[in-house]
Scaffold this motif. Sequence first.
Motif, short mmCIF file in Angstrom:
data_model
loop_
_atom_site.label_atom_id
_atom_site.label_comp_id
_atom_site.label_asym_id
_atom_site.label_seq_id
_atom_site.Cartn_x
_atom_site.Cartn_y
_atom_site.Cartn_z
N LYS A 19 37.04 39.12 39.71
CA LYS A 19 36.55 37.83 40.20
C LYS A 19 37.70 36.97 40.71
CE LYS A 19 32.44 37.53 37.26
NZ LYS A 19 31.77 36.76 36.16
N LEU A 20 38.82 37.01 39.99
CA LEU A 20 39.97 36.22 40.40
C LEU A 20 40.53 36.70 41.73
CD1 LEU A 20 42.09 34.03 39.81
CD2 LEU A 20 43.39 35.76 38.53
N ILE A 21 40.63 38.05 41.87
CA ILE A 21 41.15 38.62 43.11
C ILE A 21 40.24 38.27 44.29
CG2 ILE A 21 41.62 40.78 44.33
CD1 ILE A 21 42.54 41.95 41.65
N VAL A 22 38.92 38.41 44.08
CA VAL A 22 37.96 38.09 45.14
C VAL A 22 38.05 36.60 45.50
CG1 VAL A 22 35.51 37.94 45.73
CG2 VAL A 22 36.39 39.97 44.56
N SER A 23 38.14 35.75 44.48
CA SER A 23 38.22 34.31 44.73
C SER A 23 39.48 33.94 45.51
CB SER A 23 38.20 33.55 43.39
OG SER A 23 37.00 33.77 42.70
N LEU A 24 40.60 34.57 45.11
CA LEU A 24 41.85 34.31 45.83
C LEU A 24 41.76 34.81 47.27
CD1 LEU A 24 44.53 35.20 43.11
CD2 LEU A 24 43.92 32.92 43.98
N GLY A 25 41.10 35.97 47.47
CA GLY A 25 40.93 36.50 48.81
C GLY A 25 40.10 35.58 49.68
N VAL A 26 39.00 35.07 49.12
CA VAL A 26 38.14 34.14 49.86
C VAL A 26 38.90 32.84 50.16
CG1 VAL A 26 36.06 32.72 49.74
CG2 VAL A 26 36.01 35.09 48.95
N LEU A 27 39.65 32.35 49.17
CA LEU A 27 40.43 31.13 49.37
C LEU A 27 41.48 31.31 50.46
CD1 LEU A 27 41.15 28.26 48.48
CD2 LEU A 27 42.67 29.25 46.75
#
Length: 205
Positions: A19-27
Motif C-alpha cells: 500500500k505504501l509503495i502504491v501510494s508513493l507511486g500515485v503521489l
Amino acid sequence: MSDYDFSSSRTSCACHCVKLIVSLGVLALILWLSLRTTKPKCSIGDVYVRGLDKSVNSNNMTRRDNHVSFQLNLKNEMKDKSIRYNDITLSFYYGTNTSYPIGNYTFDGFKQGKGKETSKSGMIEAHNMPWDDAIKVVSNGSKATFKVEVSSRIKYKIIFWYTKKHNYVVENKVEVDNTGKSSAQQIRFCFGVFGFTLFVLSFLV
C-alpha cells in the motif's frame, strides 16, 4: 498459536508495504503531472523586407530601404501554468548560418497567462546586408533565406511559486520572395541543458 500470529503479522506487514509503495507511486505521478511544463511555441511571421519588393524597387536603384518588419508570436499551451519571460532578443542573419548578422531587436520581458497567445511587432534596420546576392536570388524566382534566433530566459509559475529560470532559444528560418514577404518555419528549439529532466528530478529525488 504463536506460529499463526507470526504468519499473520508478516502478511499484514507485506500488505502495508505494498500500500505504501502504491501510494508513493500515485503521489509521484500526481506530483510529476503538476510539475510538468511545456515550452512555449515560437514563430516569426509577417516579415516584410521592403528592399526585396520588386513592386517598389527597380534593378538599377543604388539605395534601397533597408528596414525589415516582423512579428514575434509566442504561445503558452499550458492551461494551468503561466510563464514569465526576461527580455527577449531577436538576432537576424542573412542565410541559414551566422556569417552575415544584419541586426538585433529586443522586446521587454513580460508575463504570459495560462493558455495565452502573444504577438509583438518590431522593425530593424538591416546593416551589412548583401543586397546584390539577395536581389539576384529573388529575381530568379527563388527565395532569400534569413535566420532569426529568439533567445530569453523563462520561468514557470506553478500554483503559488515560480520555478528557476531556464534558457530559451528558438531558431527560425524565414524565406522571402520578390514581394518582400515571407514564410517562416521553426528549425530548432533549445531548453537549457537537460532543463526539464533536471527540473522534475529536483522535486522527485
